[in-house]
Design an enzyme around this catalytic site. Structure first.
Site, short mmCIF file in Angstrom:
data_model
loop_
_atom_site.label_atom_id
_atom_site.label_comp_id
_atom_site.label_asym_id
_atom_site.label_seq_id
_atom_site.Cartn_x
_atom_site.Cartn_y
_atom_site.Cartn_z
N LYS A 56 -3.47 -8.01 7.77
CA LYS A 56 -3.42 -6.64 8.27
C LYS A 56 -3.59 -6.60 9.78
O LYS A 56 -3.01 -5.74 10.46
CB LYS A 56 -4.51 -5.78 7.60
CG LYS A 56 -4.44 -5.74 6.10
CD LYS A 56 -3.04 -5.45 5.57
CE LYS A 56 -2.91 -5.73 4.09
NZ LYS A 56 -2.85 -7.16 3.73
N GLY A 120 -19.75 -25.17 -6.49
CA GLY A 120 -20.64 -24.84 -7.59
C GLY A 120 -20.03 -25.32 -8.89
O GLY A 120 -18.86 -25.01 -9.18
N GLY A 186 7.17 -9.95 -3.50
CA GLY A 186 5.97 -9.20 -3.85
C GLY A 186 5.22 -8.75 -2.61
O GLY A 186 5.75 -8.79 -1.49
N ARG A 275 -0.16 -16.16 -7.78
CA ARG A 275 -1.38 -16.94 -7.63
C ARG A 275 -1.88 -17.38 -9.00
O ARG A 275 -1.60 -16.73 -10.01
CB ARG A 275 -2.45 -16.13 -6.89
CG ARG A 275 -2.01 -15.70 -5.50
CD ARG A 275 -3.09 -14.91 -4.77
NE ARG A 275 -4.26 -15.70 -4.48
CZ ARG A 275 -4.38 -16.48 -3.41
NH1 ARG A 275 -3.39 -16.57 -2.53
NH2 ARG A 275 -5.49 -17.17 -3.20
N HIS A 447 -4.51 21.44 8.32
CA HIS A 447 -3.17 21.50 8.91
C HIS A 447 -3.28 21.32 10.42
O HIS A 447 -4.15 21.91 11.06
CB HIS A 447 -2.52 22.85 8.62
CG HIS A 447 -1.21 23.04 9.33
ND1 HIS A 447 -0.04 22.46 8.87
CD2 HIS A 447 -0.89 23.73 10.46
CE1 HIS A 447 0.94 22.79 9.70
NE2 HIS A 447 0.46 23.56 10.67
#
Length: 468
Positions: A56, A120, A186, A275, A447
């Protein structure tokens, strides 16, 4: 051996939010995460480090460049010779990422979440607790939340590397490629293709499906495709990739289009074909954690796995691979552990594509509503009739409201246009509370604002739009 009430495996949007919320609820909480950026531990997972946030930032920078270089003249602003300092642009992107990932680390300290850098792995059950190998050190946890996320899917037999990149590599080109190929139309493929197209690349997007954004409302997908094609993005649908060859200076792709073989050379190739759940190294097989046929961790409606005390959330359990969906699951599972009523309403999870114009939707499409047996009415209103959009110089697109003709309940809202990523939030809130199109149409909107288009579209479901 350290002991915790809650241990979260994974520090992306699902994991770090689950850890923070669990700590807020009084649980002694730790989060173990192995993500590294630039050789250093970095919380936030794919989203903050190499996904949502940096993409972004680049989208915004590239939009500003296009505005200055190609569109400012329409506003009476003359700019000659605008150029791109790509290194500085990428540096700004990195600084944004640093602030947000550092912010997660700060929130862990603030909420007394223990952060453990490393892998982990589930080891064994020990009474009413689990033993987890956290970065080479065994710890005990009464509850374990698996939030290991997902990884980019590669083309079969074509690994990422060199001039063939995933979303991470596509955020770090050292120069603008003259010819850029994108496999997959996509969200990720179209957003990243848009970035480099604005900066000067010729972008070709190859998609296996027969059309664009087939999950969205047909009217929106048609309008979005038209606008993106006008900008110069070259789409090809119904494509079958037959060969990909990487050379020192580029990539050659051979594909079938309408039964005919086509060979094209690109300087860089972005592969964005979805993914896959990331469970490598988790120890799922060793402890008997059930995965489905696609590799996702199987859970029930309360995010419980087949093993007592182990829960799973986010991309690793499937569903929409969206950061905000993952975050809500993080909150929900922590609250369920505390005996509260954690819940995620998947029916109104918003989808957003940050192209220009932006694309956003939530709820049912018109087609889906009819397939589910609803008698449907729709209302549509264009941004071209909106004063704020005209003042911005961006009157592209529209808002479409889908409602039940008998009850007037809003079933879905679909948008393509300026800032619709922000406008969709209002409609999601209303749908969450079962609002009607009348409720939306009667609500006073300031507005002039872009949000008036949402109000007018709701009024249009009863042919009451005021400005069209």
């Amino acid at each position: 051996m350290d002991s915790y009430d809650v241990l979260v495996i994974g520090g992306g949007p699902a994991g770090y939010v689950a850890a923070i919320r669990a700590a807020q609820l009084g649980f002694k909480t730790a989060c173990v995460d192995a993500f590294e950026r630039n050789g250093k531990a970095s919380l936030g997972g794919t989203c903050l480090n190499v996904g949502c946030i940096p993409s972004k930032a680049l989208l915004d920078s590239s939009e500003k460049f296009e505005m200055i270089a190609r569109e400012a003249g329409e506003h009476g602003i003359q700019v000659d010779g605008a150029t791109v300092d790509l290194g500085k642009m990428l540096g700004r992107k990195e600084s944004v990422v640093d602030k947000l990932t550092g912010g997660v680390a700060y929130l862990f300290k603030k909420n007394k979440v223990t952060s453990i850098h490393g892998l982990g792995r589930l080891v064994r059950q020990d009474g009413d607790a689990w033993i987890v190998d956290a970065a080479g050190q065994e710890v005990r946890a009464k509850n374990v939340i698996v939030a290991t996320g997902s990884s980019p899917r590669a083309l079969p037999g074509v690994p990422f590397g060199g001039n063939i990149v995933d979303n991470s590599g596509a955020l770090a080109f050292e120069q603008v490629p003259a010819q850029l190929g994108v496999i997959g139309a996509g969200v990720i493929g179209v957003e990243l293709g848009s970035v480099w197209r604005r900066l000067g690349a010729q972008v070709t997007i190859l998609e296996a499906l027969p059309g664009f954004l087939l999950a969205s409302d047909e009217a929106v997908s048609k309008e979005a495709l038209k606008q993106l094609q006008k900008q110069g993005l070259d789409f090809h649908f119904g494509i079958k990739i037959t060969e990909v060859q990487q050379g020192e200076s580029g990539v050659t792709v051979t594909y079938e289009e309408k039964g005919q073989p086509v060979t094209t050379r690109f300087d860089k190739l972005i592969v964005s074909i979805g993914r896959v759940p990331h469970t490598a190294g988790l120890g799922a097989q060793e402890v008997g954690l059930q995965l489905d046929e696609r590799g996702f961790v199987k859970v029930d409606d309360h995010f419980r796995t087949n093993l007592p005390g182990i829960y799973a959330i986010g991309d690793v359990i499937g569903g929409p691979m969206l950061a905000h969906k993952a975050e809500e699951e993080g909150v929900a599972v922590a609250e369920l552990l505390a005996g509260q009523a954690g819940h995620v309403n998947y029916a109104v999870v918003p989808w957003v594509i940050y192209t220009s114009p932006e694309i956003a939707w939530a709820g049912l499409t018109e087609k889906q509503a009819k397939e589910q047996g609803h008698k449907v009415k729709t209302g549509q209103f264009p941004f071209s009739a909106n004063g704020r959009a005209l003042g911005h110089g961006d009157p592209r697109g529209f808002v479409k409201v889908v409602a039940d003709a008998d009850t007037d309940k809003i079933l879905g809202v679909h948008m393509v246009g300026p800032n619709v990523s922000e406008l969709i939030g209002e409609t999601v809130a209303l749908m969450e509370f079962g609002a009607s199109a009348e409720d939306l149409g009667r609500t006073v909107h300031a507005h002039p604002t872009l949000s008036e288009v949402v109000k007018e579209a709701a009024l249009a479901t009863d042919k009451r739009a005021l400005h069209m």
